[in-house]
Design a protein around this motif. Structure first.
Motif, PDB file in Angstrom:
ATOM      1  N   ARG A  19       0.843  -1.184   0.000  1.00 44.16           N
ATOM      2  CA  ARG A  19       0.000   0.000   0.000  1.00 44.16           C
ATOM      3  C   ARG A  19       0.886   1.245   0.000  1.00 44.16           C
ATOM      4  NH1 ARG A  19      -4.314   2.298   4.451  1.00 44.16           N
ATOM      5  NH2 ARG A  19      -2.359   2.851   5.508  1.00 44.16           N
ATOM      6  N   LEU A  20       0.690   2.077  -1.005  1.00 38.61           N
ATOM      7  CA  LEU A  20       1.411   3.337  -1.116  1.00 38.61           C
ATOM      8  C   LEU A  20       0.552   4.459  -0.555  1.00 38.61           C
ATOM      9  CD1 LEU A  20       2.820   3.026  -4.754  1.00 38.61           C
ATOM     10  CD2 LEU A  20       3.740   2.098  -2.617  1.00 38.61           C
ATOM     11  N   SER A  21       1.226   5.474  -0.013  1.00 42.74           N
ATOM     12  CA  SER A  21       0.542   6.642   0.531  1.00 42.74           C
ATOM     13  C   SER A  21       1.041   7.900  -0.144  1.00 42.74           C
ATOM     14  CB  SER A  21       0.797   6.762   2.037  1.00 42.74           C
ATOM     15  OG  SER A  21       0.311   5.633   2.727  1.00 42.74           O
ATOM     16  N   CYS A  22       0.134   8.844  -0.366  1.00 39.59           N
ATOM     17  CA  CYS A  22       0.475  10.146  -0.937  1.00 39.59           C
ATOM     18  C   CYS A  22      -0.157  11.208  -0.042  1.00 39.59           C
ATOM     19  CB  CYS A  22      -0.028  10.246  -2.367  1.00 39.59           C
ATOM     20  SG  CYS A  22       0.280  11.851  -3.144  1.00 39.59           S
ATOM     21  N   ALA A  23       0.673  11.853   0.784  1.00 39.57           N
ATOM     22  CA  ALA A  23       0.188  12.892   1.680  1.00 39.57           C
ATOM     23  C   ALA A  23       0.212  14.230   0.953  1.00 39.57           C
ATOM     24  CB  ALA A  23       1.063  12.950   2.925  1.00 39.57           C
ATOM     25  N   ALA A  24      -0.904  14.941   1.007  1.00 37.42           N
ATOM     26  CA  ALA A  24      -1.055  16.174   0.247  1.00 37.42           C
ATOM     27  C   ALA A  24      -1.282  17.369   1.157  1.00 37.42           C
ATOM     28  CB  ALA A  24      -2.232  16.035  -0.719  1.00 37.42           C
ATOM     29  N   SER A  25      -0.928  18.540   0.660  1.00 36.84           N
ATOM     30  CA  SER A  25      -1.289  19.763   1.365  1.00 36.84           C
ATOM     31  C   SER A  25      -2.806  19.941   1.276  1.00 36.84           C
ATOM     32  CB  SER A  25      -0.585  20.962   0.737  1.00 36.84           C
ATOM     33  OG  SER A  25      -1.087  21.191  -0.568  1.00 36.84           O
ATOM     34  N   GLY A  26      -3.348  20.783   2.134  1.00 39.08           N
ATOM     35  CA  GLY A  26      -4.787  20.955   2.147  1.00 39.08           C
ATOM     36  C   GLY A  26      -5.352  21.463   0.836  1.00 39.08           C
ATOM     37  N   SER A  71      -7.784   5.131  -2.965  1.00 39.13           N
ATOM     38  CA  SER A  71      -8.752   5.554  -1.960  1.00 39.13           C
ATOM     39  C   SER A  71      -8.242   6.812  -1.267  1.00 39.13           C
ATOM     40  CB  SER A  71      -8.989   4.443  -0.942  1.00 39.13           C
ATOM     41  OG  SER A  71      -7.790   4.144  -0.242  1.00 39.13           O
ATOM     42  N   GLN A  72      -9.069   7.366  -0.383  1.00 38.59           N
ATOM     43  CA  GLN A  72      -8.713   8.619   0.256  1.00 38.59           C
ATOM     44  C   GLN A  72      -9.032   8.570   1.745  1.00 38.59           C
ATOM     45  OE1 GLN A  72     -11.851  10.453  -2.321  1.00 38.59           O
ATOM     46  NE2 GLN A  72     -12.185  11.734  -0.513  1.00 38.59           N
ATOM     47  N   ASP A  73      -8.308   9.398   2.505  1.00 39.70           N
ATOM     48  CA  ASP A  73      -8.594   9.605   3.921  1.00 39.70           C
ATOM     49  C   ASP A  73      -8.685  11.109   4.131  1.00 39.70           C
ATOM     50  OD1 ASP A  73      -8.493  10.046   6.686  1.00 39.70           O
ATOM     51  OD2 ASP A  73      -7.341   8.222   7.032  1.00 39.70           O
ATOM     52  N   ASN A  74      -9.901  11.613   4.252  1.00 43.05           N
ATOM     53  CA  ASN A  74     -10.101  13.056   4.347  1.00 43.05           C
ATOM     54  C   ASN A  74      -9.504  13.640   5.620  1.00 43.05           C
ATOM     55  OD1 ASN A  74     -11.476  12.953   1.926  1.00 43.05           O
ATOM     56  ND2 ASN A  74     -13.479  12.797   2.905  1.00 43.05           N
ATOM     57  N   GLY A  75      -9.443  12.859   6.673  1.00 42.81           N
ATOM     58  CA  GLY A  75      -8.883  13.359   7.927  1.00 42.81           C
ATOM     59  C   GLY A  75      -7.383  13.555   7.869  1.00 42.81           C
ATOM     60  N   LYS A  76      -6.742  12.848   6.945  1.00 46.01           N
ATOM     61  CA  LYS A  76      -5.275  12.915   6.833  1.00 46.01           C
ATOM     62  C   LYS A  76      -4.813  13.554   5.533  1.00 46.01           C
ATOM     63  CE  LYS A  76      -4.504   8.793   9.668  1.00 46.01           C
ATOM     64  NZ  LYS A  76      -3.885   7.444   9.737  1.00 46.01           N
ATOM     65  N   ASN A  77      -5.749  14.024   4.706  1.00 42.97           N
ATOM     66  CA  ASN A  77      -5.380  14.590   3.385  1.00 42.97           C
ATOM     67  C   ASN A  77      -4.440  13.649   2.638  1.00 42.97           C
ATOM     68  OD1 ASN A  77      -6.882  16.811   4.016  1.00 42.97           O
ATOM     69  ND2 ASN A  77      -5.176  18.243   4.146  1.00 42.97           N
ATOM     70  N   THR A  78      -4.777  12.387   2.653  1.00 45.10           N
ATOM     71  CA  THR A  78      -3.901  11.364   2.087  1.00 45.10           C
ATOM     72  C   THR A  78      -4.662  10.471   1.110  1.00 45.10           C
ATOM     73  OG1 THR A  78      -2.474  11.339   4.041  1.00 45.10           O
ATOM     74  CG2 THR A  78      -2.407   9.392   2.651  1.00 45.10           C
ATOM     75  N   VAL A  79      -3.984  10.148   0.018  1.00 46.63           N
ATOM     76  CA  VAL A  79      -4.507   9.224  -0.982  1.00 46.63           C
ATOM     77  C   VAL A  79      -3.675   7.954  -0.924  1.00 46.63           C
ATOM     78  CG1 VAL A  79      -4.696   8.826  -3.475  1.00 46.63           C
ATOM     79  CG2 VAL A  79      -5.432  11.007  -2.495  1.00 46.63           C
ATOM     80  N   TYR A  80      -4.347   6.816  -0.993  1.00 43.48           N
ATOM     81  CA  TYR A  80      -3.664   5.525  -0.919  1.00 43.48           C
ATOM     82  C   TYR A  80      -3.798   4.774  -2.240  1.00 43.48           C
ATOM     83  CZ  TYR A  80      -4.002   6.471   4.066  1.00 43.48           C
ATOM     84  OH  TYR A  80      -3.916   7.055   5.309  1.00 43.48           O
ATOM     85  N   LEU A  81      -2.808   3.937  -2.507  1.00 41.53           N
ATOM     86  CA  LEU A  81      -2.894   2.999  -3.629  1.00 41.53           C
ATOM     87  C   LEU A  81      -2.639   1.606  -3.072  1.00 41.53           C
ATOM     88  CD1 LEU A  81      -3.280   2.746  -6.732  1.00 41.53           C
ATOM     89  CD2 LEU A  81      -0.772   2.673  -6.894  1.00 41.53           C
ATOM     90  N   GLN A  82      -3.700   0.832  -2.942  1.00 43.10           N
ATOM     91  CA  GLN A  82      -3.583  -0.551  -2.508  1.00 43.10           C
ATOM     92  C   GLN A  82      -3.313  -1.415  -3.727  1.00 43.10           C
ATOM     93  OE1 GLN A  82      -3.751  -1.952   0.671  1.00 43.10           O
ATOM     94  NE2 GLN A  82      -3.136  -3.834  -0.379  1.00 43.10           N
ATOM     95  N   MET A  83      -2.208  -2.117  -3.700  1.00 43.64           N
ATOM     96  CA  MET A  83      -1.800  -2.926  -4.845  1.00 43.64           C
ATOM     97  C   MET A  83      -1.796  -4.393  -4.438  1.00 43.64           C
ATOM     98  SD  MET A  83       1.290  -0.546  -6.327  1.00 43.64           S
ATOM     99  CE  MET A  83       2.352  -0.865  -4.924  1.00 43.64           C
ATOM    100  N   ASN A  84      -2.649  -5.170  -5.057  1.00 41.59           N
ATOM    101  CA  ASN A  84      -2.749  -6.604  -4.781  1.00 41.59           C
ATOM    102  C   ASN A  84      -2.327  -7.405  -6.007  1.00 41.59           C
ATOM    103  OD1 ASN A  84      -3.829  -5.970  -2.237  1.00 41.59           O
ATOM    104  ND2 ASN A  84      -5.927  -5.997  -3.040  1.00 41.59           N
ATOM    105  N   SER A  85      -2.060  -8.678  -5.795  1.00 43.87           N
ATOM    106  CA  SER A  85      -1.665  -9.584  -6.887  1.00 43.87           C
ATOM    107  C   SER A  85      -0.542  -8.975  -7.716  1.00 43.87           C
ATOM    108  CB  SER A  85      -2.876  -9.903  -7.778  1.00 43.87           C
ATOM    109  OG  SER A  85      -3.913 -10.487  -7.034  1.00 43.87           O
ATOM    110  N   LEU A  86       0.451  -8.456  -7.042  1.00 44.11           N
ATOM    111  CA  LEU A  86       1.566  -7.798  -7.739  1.00 44.11           C
ATOM    112  C   LEU A  86       2.350  -8.794  -8.571  1.00 44.11           C
ATOM    113  CD1 LEU A  86       2.655  -5.409  -4.887  1.00 44.11           C
ATOM    114  CD2 LEU A  86       2.047  -4.693  -7.207  1.00 44.11           C
ATOM    115  N   GLN A  87       2.819  -8.322  -9.712  1.00 44.12           N
ATOM    116  CA  GLN A  87       3.595  -9.117 -10.645  1.00 44.12           C
ATOM    117  C   GLN A  87       4.927  -8.421 -10.939  1.00 44.12           C
ATOM    118  OE1 GLN A  87       2.535 -12.193 -11.524  1.00 44.12           O
ATOM    119  NE2 GLN A  87       0.825 -11.738 -10.132  1.00 44.12           N
TER     120      GLN A  87
END
Length: 123
Positions: A19-26, A71-87
């Motif tokens: 799972r990758l995270s991207c923290a953004a400014s407001g 996906s997103q987390d509005n409380g943390k201003n963060t966007v996630y990339l969940q990566m499954n079945s990686l090749q």
């Protein structure tokens, strides 16, 4: 101040997950589309997934549909990339960027890139 900070990469066996995270400014989180891209050595940067947090709308590249989830987390201003079945072909440096030109994955229209986080998938 960096607009986007991307983290969460690592090495994983084929079939595994990260799972990758991207923290953004407001301002970025509230008013821009945030996208995930990847670039393997010798290849062009390609779009993976994008999200417009303000309306929770998403867009995916065909190559990752059904495996990756943005996906997103509005409380943390963060966007996630969940990566499954990686090749092994998912191995690349992953970056998040932002655009105000719509929900798409054209890298030339994105800016304020994060520093990148390496994802390595071994077989």
């Amino acid at each position: 101040q960096a607009q986007l900070v991307d983290t969460g990469g690592g090495s994983v066996q084929a079939g595994g997950s990260l799972r990758l995270s991207c923290a953004a400014s407001g301002d970025t989180y509230n008013w821009y589309v945030i996208g995930w891209f990847r670039q393997a050595p010798g290849k062009e940067r390609e779009g993976v997934a994008a999200i417009y947090p303000r309306i929770a709308e998403t867009y995916y590249a065909d190559s990752v549909k059904g495996r990756f989830t943005i996906s997103q987390d509005n409380g943390k201003n963060t966007v996630y990339l969940q990566m499954n079945s990686l090749q092994p072909e998912d191995t690349a440096m992953y970056y998040c960027g932002r655009t105000n030109t719509g929900l798409h994955l054209s890298p030339v229209l994105y800016s304020s890139w994060g520093q990148g986080t390496q994802v390595t998938v071994f077989s």
